[in-house]
Each structure stands twice: as structure tokens, then as C-alpha cells.
Design a protein around this motif. Sequence first.
Motif, short mmCIF file in Angstrom:
data_model
loop_
_atom_site.label_atom_id
_atom_site.label_comp_id
_atom_site.label_asym_id
_atom_site.label_seq_id
_atom_site.Cartn_x
_atom_site.Cartn_y
_atom_site.Cartn_z
N TRP A 1 51.36 65.50 28.23
CA TRP A 1 50.19 64.71 28.60
C TRP A 1 49.79 64.94 30.05
N PHE B 1 62.70 63.23 24.48
CA PHE B 1 61.40 63.33 23.82
C PHE B 1 60.31 62.71 24.69
N ARG C 1 57.06 64.60 26.13
CA ARG C 1 55.74 64.02 25.83
C ARG C 1 54.97 63.75 27.11
N THR C 2 55.62 63.21 28.12
CA THR C 2 54.97 62.95 29.40
C THR C 2 54.54 64.25 30.07
N SER D 1 47.80 57.65 27.68
CA SER D 1 48.85 58.05 26.74
C SER D 1 50.16 58.41 27.44
#
Length: 131
Positions: free
Chosen positions: A30, A22, A26-27, A130
Motif C-alpha cells: 500500500w 503479512f 500489506r503495508t 488502507s
Amino acid sequence: MDPRMPLSSQSSAASRSGTSGFALVRTAIWSVCYFAFYFVQQIAELFAPLLLIAGVAWAALPALVGALSKSAASADPQARDAIANVASAIPHHLVIAGHDLTASGLIWDGIMLMALAAAGATLATLAGRSM
């Protein structure tokens, strides 16, 4: 999974691998967002001053030619006629590929691109934090 591991350790190992997957997704998301925001910022920073300067120059040109024609009023009548022809040849708007361009429109577009560059910088910074 190792059969010799206790059951609680096996479930926590599976949980960690799911969490790391995950985190990787997510990285990646972003990173794409950061790239897009930074790219938009760079393009806006490139074109904003060009549009702003072109609009200001276009808006100032009739005033400069008008001042020149007033100073040439006492000069040769042929020079006065030539300056008047140049002044009348300056367009108030251009239609290029269906788009109506004006001096004030170019100035406004330059200002809006500056605002877009600022927004892109802000969003790129937030996306970078983030990651």
C-alpha cells in the motif's frame, strides 16, 4: 518457541508472527501504491495548467491577430502586409517527434491531466486509508 509454554500458546505465538509479517507486506504494498498515485497526481498537477494555458493562447492568437489586422485596415498598407504575414505564419498544427500538436489537442490534454490528478488524489486517499 519456549518448550515450557503450553502447546496452544506456542501455536498462537506463531500465528501472531505470521500475521504481523503479512501486515508488514500489506503495508509495504500500500505504501508503494500510495507513492505511485501521489507521484502521478503531482506530475499531472504540474503539467495540466501549462498545457491548458498554452492551448488557449494558441487558439486565441489567430483571433487576436485577425482583430489587429481589421483595425490596421485603415492604417498604412505596409503595416497591413506585415500583420497579414504574421497571421499566415501562425501554424494550425505542429509535428514534434511524430506527435501532431494542435491548440484543441493541448486544451484536451490539459483537461485530461486534471482528471488524472483528481483520480490520483482519490486513489492516494484510498491507499492511505488502507495502510
